[in-house]
Design an enzyme around this catalytic site. Structure first.
Site, PDB file in Angstrom:
ATOM      1  CG  HIS A  95      -2.110  -0.911   1.063  1.00  0.00           C
ATOM      2  ND1 HIS A  95      -3.165  -0.639   0.239  1.00  0.00           N
ATOM      3  CD2 HIS A  95      -2.374  -2.118   1.609  1.00  0.00           C
ATOM      4  CE1 HIS A  95      -4.048  -1.628   0.299  1.00  0.00           C
ATOM      5  NE2 HIS A  95      -3.588  -2.543   1.116  1.00  0.00           N
ATOM      6  CD  GLU A 108      -3.131  -8.675   6.223  1.00  0.00           C
ATOM      7  OE1 GLU A 108      -3.396  -8.077   7.283  1.00  0.00           O
ATOM      8  OE2 GLU A 108      -3.710  -8.451   5.146  1.00  0.00           O
ATOM      9  CG  ASP A 137      -3.113  -3.521   5.054  1.00  0.00           C
ATOM     10  OD1 ASP A 137      -2.126  -2.778   5.279  1.00  0.00           O
ATOM     11  OD2 ASP A 137      -4.119  -3.121   4.444  1.00  0.00           O
ATOM     12  CD  GLU A 138      -5.836  -5.488   1.379  1.00  0.00           C
ATOM     13  OE1 GLU A 138      -6.952  -6.020   1.246  1.00  0.00           O
ATOM     14  OE2 GLU A 138      -5.605  -4.281   1.120  1.00  0.00           O
ATOM     15  CB  VAL A 139       2.603  -7.429   1.276  1.00  0.00           C
ATOM     16  CG1 VAL A 139       3.860  -7.118   0.483  1.00  0.00           C
ATOM     17  CG2 VAL A 139       2.595  -6.685   2.597  1.00  0.00           C
TER      18      VAL A 139
END
Lengths: 671, 671
Positions: free
Chosen positions: A249, A364, A312-314
């Protein structure tokens, strides 16, 4: 041109005014830990004085009392006196120099006909108590008063937060300030400020000026503004926890500093929404040097002991495709990207520790090797909160409190970080610090933010503050209806939002029908909108869905009316009949309006469905008059309503649960 | 709790939607100097592009076009393209480095079905033209379009201003910015910023820090904010003329610097309103040294060539009672205080000249010996404008444009700085630079300012910009009804104000009746309120009168309906009958509301009078059905209405002129 005569009393169905005094919770939100009501009333008039005892020189206390007096004046129309008989305020200590979750927020309030006394161990406790007093102000034919009471109050959870994402759409400083005012009014104590995203980096950095210089489109907070907001929050007993989301992000960081990414670049500010490839390169020391320097600078702006790294959300792509990174992983024996991210997090944890910060991250980051001082914020489900607590991590619950899911206050309210019968041991339960509602900003702008956060946030705030047993939904909505007006006193515009946007949508035409319609629908959820409308961060958010508000007052009001109708209340039946007769007229009215106002066209599918919903409502009322309906009839109508409850374009009919209640009730005794 | 079903179409009387295309002035406000309409429509869709020709590097132009595109996007829901076919914008020159009344504001706009072209000699002209384009946007069943047209536009007067008094109540920077947006939308070009008063000194001075430090209660603009606002205004083609009122209205200066007053002090920030004794001592050189230093510092903040010294309402007491001043006057041969003030003004004029400024002052400064470069602002009457022009002074008219007089848009609109048949010679007429509306702040706060300025300011702006012949009141109101919604696009809250305040007044109870009632009344004038309510600058302005708005839409809408009824329109008669039947029900409804909401009680006198007004309205409608009423009947009813038109508490019934029209019309043919 429009001649505003008056609403027809016969058609605008009004439930009785909230009878605050008749309920044990009156207008209090969140409900205090312990309340007992006494006899008598303390009259408020222009002679009412406020006196501060002790703690002379605690300027935060002085400012808090000054604000209290201003707000009381704005409510009543007369100022209060400084000093003299009335309210006595006493703070035993100023509170922590840097507020932490350990801050003592208790207070005791005693009101008798002779006077009121607010006492707290810290100024933060006084802040909480002053908000309670403002919620106690009532009036009768003799004027304003406080009811006699004794309140001993303390929060259930020490971490009660709201996340505001200013990365995807920026929010000016004054917008943040009024959220802080609202937060303080419902006793929240953490602003989780999501300050960087693929779509923007929002803080001025003097050390790395290309961060905001190239990554923000000029939409960032100056350091002076950050300091001002942090001080504003502290004045209200609110901590500011910054989040700079890494390693993913992070596109906006790399517009100015491509050298720290895992692929060469160049990078641009991302305009789409989603999960994107750019990620910090965890294998190079210069990255940690950079981040160390960044934390060092920002630590001077954000005094809080906690620092959120996101995590988060890598996206896997950049790491997978970078040969040097792959070889680094091999050397270190990292089997997968998760292990690499765990390494990155350990390094970040060490940097943060060096600067006196405790690390917070999304769930995460729950990898082995992190110190248990790390706080895990659960967004993917309550399970990760439990998993973290088992491993010794403190946790904050956000799953279930996503405001962009456009759920009802009731739905959020009934989610409990530690519900009755939870599987946590006593020791594990103590690691559950509380919760945070999340206001993600894909579909939110300066214009709509208040209507997305408020008043639902007040119901969630009660969940975080009040005892677990406080969970009467009808009473919550009764108080929320008082609170949503009180929140307007602070400059929040959640109530003005729909009419204002309706006027803009209608291009100067009469908006009565449009406003009425928008009061009966709600926006689809974040996920539903994403799948139906192609949007970027540059798309103007000026559609009917942006004008509607989540959980509009009609949702609960109609349900309550339906419950009364089922209980045999003839007036409720008559009013519902009237509503079901009028609602179908909205569709042709909106069609006419849409001729000269193209943006009104989006309302058409839902307006047509409202005709069908109304027809079923009328049928159900007829059935009520005739005696129990057949199971088959109920099954058929319920199924139809379920299918009509699906999104119609970007809107959803909010009154269907009420009609469904009528249909089910038509089968016999009220469930 | 309230169940918002839908307005009864039968009772909420709607005039037809504004048919923009049917009128030669469409939605344009102010009306351009020359307009001709063509055939065809230029379609606006997501492919519509905006291209800037020439003037590359004029960043003001770039920013203006960027704002235009954002606003167009917010109106239509789709962005426009940068470049490509659509609108071509061409500015021949950037305009004056420091905008003056001589700035060229002309522009030419040509729209055909194939494209639009905006050309102007300066970027300021382009700014004016871009606002015109946004007013031309219309829609039909195929979507958005611009009608084919050719417009050649230029202002009638070069000085078109709005005074905002931030001395008596402070207005935060963002409030000023949104007024500037509104001003730009109606082509105003001067913000007259009244920055010091007895009640507050509002600008940070680094040279004399006790000015804001002791004279503002902490409510002042930092120098950075001043610079930001001046730049913001310049970006919109608006000059900022500062006013620091001297030698009177100056208590706040002396809180920090008592040594410059004409009596020893100490001084306090004044909380009352009115004319007070403190005045600068014109006899001592240190005073001029101080003012010279002050002007020197402020000249760096305010680039405009004009500087307003106020000069109004100097109380005689301090000068009369100071022996040294009396002896100074004797020595100089000054017969009276006026002569002493003239001396002070000449000294100030010299100081201002030294710093490159031309002096502006209220008409009291019209004394012999002032250079004719001085500009006189007439507030006491149009005569002083003429007197000044005869003596060779340029002038600005403010008499008749006082927004705190709570007059109607119509009343302001029909006042002309140079009316037909005026007594000015051509040379004298050229000295009439234009006009300024004045928003004095005794009874205005951040909460109410928008509702006091807008939309009436738009009507006044048209008077200052458009040809003298543009004075059709009905057409003005038709366009004002479009404009008042468009102004909301800029964040102005004049339309949200009354419902929002009604919710607060009603303490969370249902507000439909209260909002309806407040839509039928207007605040009494400044003078009437002063004589009826004891107020200080610390009194919270949260009364019913603060919730009402001047010239509410119902005023003109009801008059229009009455005109139709007199012309025989049966539907108009039916709707008026309905209104006159519903209005009397408001009084008992408000009585009920007031039980738990003490601030609603102020509405009672007017609500009761509304019952009488409605009864006369019904009688008049009956008469219309029966043929001409007797002269006696008309005389009696008119007299009653005149007496009912007086203030009722702090409110006045705004629909009485409409009812009076019906009564007069009942006597025979419509006048």
């Amino acid at each position: 041109m429009y001649l505003p005569l008056v609403l027809a009393a016969a058609v605008a169905v009004n439930a009785p005014a909230p009878r605050q005094a008749s309920e044990s919770t009156r207008g209090l939100m969140p409900v205090p830990a312990r309340v007992s009501w006494g006899e008598g009333r303390l009259r408020l008039d222009s002679l009412f004085g406020v006196t501060i005892h002790g703690r002379a020189g605690d300027t935060r206390l002085d400012r808090a009392v000054a604000r209290f007096r201003t707000r009381l004046g704005a409510r009543t129309g007369f100022g209060s006196r400084e000093g003299g008989p009335g309210l006595s305020v006493e703070s035993a200590a100023p509170g922590e120099a840097i507020q932490s979750p350990a801050e003592d927020e208790r207070y005791t309030l005693e009101v008798t006909a002779a006077g009121a006394r607010l006492e707290a161990p810290t100024t933060v406790g006084v802040l909480r108590g002053l908000e309670t007093i403002l919620q106690l102000v009532e009036a009768d034919s003799s004027g304003w008063y406080l009811p006699a009471t004794r309140i001993e109050d303390a929060p259930r959870f020490p971490w009660r937060g709201l996340l505001i994402d200013v990365g995807r759409h920026f929010e000016p400083a004054e917008v943040i300030k009024r959220q802080l005012d609202g937060m303080a009014a419902v006793k929240l104590n953490v602003l989780h400020w999501h300050l960087s995203e693929d779509q923007g980096f929002r803080v001025e950095s003097k050390r790395y000026p290309l961060l905001h210089g190239k990554g923000s489109d000029g939409q960032f907070y100056t350091q002076a503004q950050i300091r001002e907001i942090v001080a504003y929050a502290r004045d209200r007993g609110i901590r500011v926890v910054p989040e700079f989301d890494i390693p993913g992000h992070s596109s906006a960081w790399f517009v100015g500093y491509p050298q720290y990414a895992s692929a060469p670049g160049p990078y641009r500010i991302e305009r789409r929404f989603g999960v994107f490839d750019p990620a910090f390169d965890p294998t190079r020391e210069v990255v940690y040097t950079f981040l160390d320097g960044f934390v060092a600078e920002m630590a001077g702006l954000f005094p809080d002991r906690y620092w959120h790294i996101g995590g988060d959300e890598v996206a896997p792509k950049q790491w997978r495709e970078n040969r040097r990174i792959r070889s680094f992983m091999k050397t270190k024996g990292f089997p997968d990207n998760e292990a690499l991210q765990a390494y990155f997090n350990r390094r970040m944890s060490a940097i943060l520790t060096k600067h006196g910060k405790r690390m917070v991250g999304w769930d995460e980051i729950l990898h082995p090797g992190l110190p248990t001082t790390t706080v895990v914020q659960s967004w993917r489900g309550q399970e990760s909160l439990l998993e973290g607590a088992r491993k010794g991590f403190s946790g904050i619950l956000s799953a279930g409190y996503y405001l962009d899911h456009m759920r009802t206050s009731e739905q959020h309210y009934l989610i409990d970080p530690l519900p009755e019968g939870h599987p946590f041991t006593t020791e594990q339960a103590a690691r559950v610090l509380g919760g945070e509602a999340c206001m993600w900003h894909e579909h939110v702008t300066e214009a709509s933010i208040d209507s997305r956060i408020w008043p639902r946030m007040a119901a969630i705030a009660e969940r975080f503050w009040s005892p677990r047993e406080v969970r009467d939904v009808a009473d919550m909505y009764r108080r929320l209806n008082i609170m949503r007006i009180r929140l307007e006193e602070l400059g929040l515009n959640h109530e003005s939002h729909t009419p204002r946007m309706a006027r803009l949508l209608a291009s100067g035409q009469n908006v009565d029908q449009l406003v009425s319609f928008l009061g009966l629908v709600e926006p689809v959820s974040f996920g539903e909108r994403v799948s139906r409308q192609k949007l970027t961060s540059l798309t103007p958010l000026v559609f009917a869905v942006d004008a509607a508000r989540p959980d509009p007052p009609a949702h609960w009001a109609t349900r309550e009316m339906a419950m009364k109708a089922l209980a045999g209340d003839a007036e409720a039946r008559a009013r519902l009949r009237e509503a079901f007769t009028v609602w179908p007229t909205l569709s042709p009215a909106l069609d006419a309006l849409a001729f000269g106002a193209p943006l009104v066209r989006d309302t058409r599918p839902a307006a047509r469905v409202l005709i069908q919903v109304s027809a079923i409502g009328l049928e159900a009322l007829d059935q009520l008059g005739r005696g129990p309906a057949s199971a088959e009839w109920i099954r058929m109508r319920s199924a139809t309503l379920d299918s009509l409850a699906k999104p119609q374009g970007l809107l959803r009919i909010s009154v269907i649960p009420a009609v469904k209640l009528l249909v089910r009730g038509a089968g016999g005794p009220v469930p």
